[in-house]
Design an enzyme around this catalytic site. Structure first.
Site, PDB file in Angstrom:
ATOM      1  N   HIS A  74      -7.087  -7.224  11.471  1.00  0.00           N
ATOM      2  CA  HIS A  74      -7.256  -8.654  11.765  1.00  0.00           C
ATOM      3  C   HIS A  74      -6.327  -9.119  12.881  1.00  0.00           C
ATOM      4  CE1 HIS A  74      -4.081  -9.359   8.593  1.00  0.00           C
ATOM      5  NE2 HIS A  74      -3.741 -10.321   9.421  1.00  0.00           N
TER       6      HIS A  74
ATOM      7  N   ASP B 103      -7.205  -2.412   6.551  1.00  0.00           N
ATOM      8  CA  ASP B 103      -6.888  -3.418   7.569  1.00  0.00           C
ATOM      9  C   ASP B 103      -5.917  -2.892   8.636  1.00  0.00           C
ATOM     10  OD1 ASP B 103      -6.512  -5.747   8.967  1.00  0.00           O
ATOM     11  OD2 ASP B 103      -6.181  -7.004   7.208  1.00  0.00           O
TER      12      ASP B 103
ATOM     13  N   SER C  81       1.855  -9.744   9.003  1.00  0.00           N
ATOM     14  CA  SER C  81       0.690  -8.889   9.130  1.00  0.00           C
ATOM     15  C   SER C  81       0.990  -7.782  10.119  1.00  0.00           C
ATOM     16  CB  SER C  81      -0.502  -9.684   9.632  1.00  0.00           C
ATOM     17  OG  SER C  81      -1.135 -10.259   8.549  1.00  0.00           O
TER      18      SER C  81
HETATM   19  N1  ARG Z   1      -4.889 -13.214   4.665  1.00  0.00           N
HETATM   20  C1  ARG Z   1      -4.463 -12.338   5.712  1.00  0.00           C
HETATM   21  C2  ARG Z   1      -3.532 -13.084   6.677  1.00  0.00           C
HETATM   22  O1  ARG Z   1      -3.112 -14.156   6.385  1.00  0.00           O
HETATM   23  C3  ARG Z   1      -5.620 -11.703   6.409  1.00  0.00           C
HETATM   24  C4  ARG Z   1      -6.440 -12.598   7.279  1.00  0.00           C
HETATM   25  C5  ARG Z   1      -7.609 -11.987   7.992  1.00  0.00           C
HETATM   26  N2  ARG Z   1      -8.736 -11.697   7.130  1.00  0.00           N
HETATM   27  C6  ARG Z   1      -9.760 -12.536   6.865  1.00  0.00           C
HETATM   28  N3  ARG Z   1     -10.683 -12.131   6.030  1.00  0.00           N
HETATM   29  N4  ARG Z   1      -9.904 -13.732   7.385  1.00  0.00           N
HETATM   30  O2  ARG Z   1      -3.494 -12.972   7.849  1.00  0.00           O
HETATM   31  N1  GLU Z   2      -2.270 -11.784   6.641  1.00  0.00           N
HETATM   32  C1  GLU Z   2      -1.014 -12.407   6.965  1.00  0.00           C
HETATM   33  C2  GLU Z   2      -0.676 -12.366   8.456  1.00  0.00           C
HETATM   34  O1  GLU Z   2      -1.537 -12.428   9.292  1.00  0.00           O
HETATM   35  C3  GLU Z   2       0.035 -11.802   6.151  1.00  0.00           C
HETATM   36  C4  GLU Z   2      -0.146 -12.274   4.807  1.00  0.00           C
HETATM   37  C5  GLU Z   2       0.797 -13.367   4.440  1.00  0.00           C
HETATM   38  O2  GLU Z   2       0.680 -14.500   4.867  1.00  0.00           O
HETATM   39  O3  GLU Z   2       1.682 -13.000   3.666  1.00  0.00           O
HETATM   40  O4  GLU Z   2       0.465 -12.365   8.845  1.00  0.00           O
END
Ligand code: ARG
Ligand code: GLU
Length: 720
Positions: A86, A222, A655
């Site tokens: 991502h 990921d 991330s």
């Molecule tokens: N939750 C993760 C973060 O905050 C992954 C985000 C990307 N994935 C998604 N399905 N939108 O970045």
């Molecule tokens: N998916 C998150 C990011 O893009 C990390 C997850 C979180 O927020 O802990 O940094």
């Protein structure tokens, strides 16, 4: 100078409660003084100096800022970088089309010449960090207003930065810590030629999509792979065919041993923002007023966008990045609200405030300094709350309309052209910039989607306020169309120039006064101007209150530290390099349910659903599963482990962060947090908060066995 900082942390690790989870994102500069003993006690086998050193090569030299908001790590002596799928998403999407759909099919460069360049994408190394609190706060006195204080700090900062010796590619910045009680200077090296090397197909890299996002159990592969290129002197350079792979100071060793429950782990990266020391009123404002409105408005946008994506594969690609980012925060806010409620966080904060207030009042000296501090928050938030809510409507409803925020970017050009003695050079430059943003905008823009979104968002905005409190343009719309926003938006889209790329290109190639008039008379532009005027007005009203609240928060931070001198405080995340540590750990999200700490390939097959884009499982992966062709990536239990949970305190920006075992070897790539733990940005709960890490062995298995790109694994240093 270090003393100032340490004095605030107050080191008493020995008195700390022993739990399996460790709150805190620590500044590497002070790791040795503050954390090393505790980390060793918890299981760390290497020294703080091996992790972060100012003088010799250490793990820190392999950790990078990837792009503008993620972390990455260098894993070969040829500049190979791992980060999340991502995080590389924008780059992968940019290279994708219906013919070459790298999002869906994945991409693998089988040799260096196939690696794809990504203009604008950077990778940033930390060269040095040092505390500069004293120099930044020189001449700052308590009697100053917040504005005077900020002005003085800005002057000092400028002076300090000007004195730094820097070379091309360097950037020097100074950031506040502990709400501006301390300051640290950072020197960065920014590399500008970063090429895409590999990405798994979406049904691996984004397996489970937005449904599984922020959730455990998780089966998302990921990750994506990039390579840093440098000039022949190994220094940052713009893209050139002559550039060569960057030779890093340090690259990480990768462990193939996997992790066990209760193993010590630490994570090293760039957490973006946390707010652990807020007053209860702010938590209330965020969770009870702001979050519900932003969730509601984003639900409307997402419903429209997702329906259009389902109906058309081209739209699916065009809106992939936008939907992922809108949905990501949308879902996090929901988890955060649940978590704050479950923790009873507002009551806990209020209780703390009462205790602190009593403590303050019990001592004449403290009383003289702090008596009014906590009560003042209430006063300020009474005024601040309605303004912050309006601001959310402005941002999420007004600027949530794609074409409105796009047209808003033209306001500087309009101003420049209409000035008395307008300067051709400046106008040219503005046009060039706008050409770049229109390129990106039109590539992924579908007017019909935006029209429906506009109609829904404006209806919400209008319904939320009495007529005289709305932006002027909305007042007019409401009077003319009395609630029939479908009619209004249909007309708007028919009339506006901004849906017409050719017309916009033409104007940008010939920005005469006459042409620019077409923009300033455009109904979308007029709407955008009205919104931004409204936003500006709110901001002016907010600024004064925010300044007061910033100053109060800084004092409140100090007060909290004085109140609990035996507590080890860590500064809130501010997108600077941090280390968090904890244990590989399971958790129980609710009564009678307990989650195992790892997931496996078996779970991917359990989740398979060929009729849902996010749950398709590639035949190749099924074949590997069937023949158990796992190679050296197999766990002792005979299967492939996909992801694991641990109690490392993380947030957005982490991330792509490397997760290490006790020996400082890479065991995984952080990519998420659990749903039950997303309130950790505001209040950490050791019982519920877990970071979610991709098992590095699954990543290598996909590269090697699935994609047949074993040459990349050969570049890495594997420890059996
Ligand atoms: N939750 C993760 C973060 O905050 C992954 C985000 C990307 N994935 C998604 N399905 N939108 O970045
Ligand atoms: N998916 C998150 C990011 O893009 C990390 C997850 C979180 O927020 O802990 O940094």
């Amino acid at each position: 100078m270090k003393k100032i900082f340490i004095a605030l942390f107050v080191f008493v690790a020995l008195f700390r409660l022993e739990t399996n989870a460790k709150e805190g994102m620590w500044v590497p500069l002070f790791l040795q003084q503050l954390n090393e003993a505790e980390m060793k006690k918890m299981g760390l086998n290497i020294s703080a100096e091996d992790i972060y050193s100012a003088s010799k090569a250490s793990l820190k030299d392999a950790i990078v800022i990837f792009g503008n908001g993620c972390t990455g790590e260098v894993v070969s002596d040829q500049g190979l970088v791992l980060t999340n799928h991502h995080c590389g998403y924008g780059a992968i999407q940019n290279h994708s089309s219906i013919e070459h759909d790298y999002l869906t099919d994945g991409f693998w460069a089988m040799n260096r010449s196939e690696e794809l360049s990504n203009p604008g994408l950077t990778v940033t190394f930390l060269v040095e960090m040092r505390e500069v609190s004293k120099a930044v706060l020189e001449g700052v006195i308590d009697s100053m207003t917040e504005e005077e204080r900020q002005k003085k700090i800005a002057e000092n900062t400028k002076k300090i930065i000007a004195e730094e010796k820097i070379v091309d590619g360097n950037q020097v910045i100074i950031k506040p810590f502990f709400s501006g009680n301390n300051y640290i200077l950072f020197v960065y090296d920014i590399f500008r030629d970063v090429r895409l090397v590999g990405a798994p197909p979406s049904n691996i890299g984004k397996f489970g999509g937005d449904t599984d996002n922020w959730m455990w159990p998780r089966h998302t592969g990921d990750f994506s792979v990039f390579r840093i290129y440098a000039d022949k002197n190994n220094r940052p350079a713009n893209y050139s065919a002559d550039n060569v792979p960057y030779k890093p100071i340090k690259h990480l060793e990768i462990s193939l041993k996997g992790v066990q429950e209760n193993d010590f782990t630490f994570i090293f990266g760039y957490p973006g923002t946390t707010n652990e020391y807020l007053p209860s009123d702010e938590i209330k404002l965020i969770t009870e007023i702001e979050n519900p409105v932003r969730i509601k408005l984003r639900t409307l946008r997402l419903n429209t966008m997702k329906a259009a994506q389902d109906a058309d594969p081209e739209v699916r690609i065009q809106y992939a990045g936008k939907v992922a980012s809108i949905a990501n925060s949308w879902k996090k806010w929901q988890g955060e609200n649940n978590g704050i409620k479950r923790l009873d966080a507002i009551a806990k904060k209020q209780e703390l405030e009462t205790k602190i207030q009593n403590w303050v009042e019990a001592d004449a000296h403290r009383k003289a300094t702090y008596a009014n501090l906590i009560p003042s928050f209430q006063e300020i938030y009474k005024k601040l709350s309605p303004l912050r809510l309006k601001n959310q409507y402005f941002r999420e409803a007004g600027m949530g309309i794609e074409i409105v925020s796009f047209s808003n970017q033209f306001s500087r050009l309009v101003e420049l052209v209409n000035q008395q003695n307008s300067e051709t050079e400046k106008i040219q430059k503005a046009c060039e910039q706008l050409k770049i943003s229109s390129e990106a905008f039109y590539k992924n823009y579908v007017p019909a989607i935006d029209q429906k979104v506009a109609s829904d968002l404006l209806a919400e905005f209008i319904a939320a306020y009495p007529l005289n409190q709305l932006p002027e343009a909305l007042q007019n719309i409401q009077m003319k169309y009395s609630g029939n926003l479908e009619d209004y938006t249909a007309k708007l889209m028919k009339k506006t120039l901004f849906v017409n790329r050719l017309a916009i290109d033409e104007i940008l190639s010939n920005p005469s006064k006459k042409e620019i008039k077409r923009i300033s008379n455009d109904p979308v532009y007029i709407l955008a101007k009205s919104f931004s005027k409204y936003g500006q007005k709110i901001n002016e009203e907010i600024r004064d209150l925010e300044n007061q609240s910033i100053s109060l928060r800084r004092q409140y931070m100090k007060l909290q530290m004085e109140y609990e001198p035996a507590k080890m405080f860590y500064p809130d995340a501010n997108f600077t390099m941090r280390i968090a540590y904890g244990f590989v750990d399971n958790y129980s999200p609710k009564d009678a349910v307990k989650y195992e700490y790892f997931t496996t390939l078996e779970g991917i097959l359990e989740k398979e659903d060929p009729s849902i884009y996010d749950y398709v499982v590639e035949n190749r992966l099924k074949e590997l599963h069937k023949t158990k062709d796992y190679g050296k990536y197999v766990d002792a239990d005979g299967t492939i482990h996909v992801a694991f949970t641990a109690s490392n305190h993380t947030t957005g920006g982490n991330s792509g962060s490397p997760v290490f075992n006790a020996d400082g070897q890479l065991v995984g790539i952080n990519f998420d947090r659990n749903w039950e733990g997303t309130m950790s940005d505001l209040m950490y709960d050791p019982d519920q908060c877990r970071n979610i890490t991709l098992d590095i062995r699954y990543c290598l298995f996909v590269i090697d066995k699935f994609a047949g790109a074993g040459h990349l694994v050969d570049e890495m240093t594997l420890i059996k």
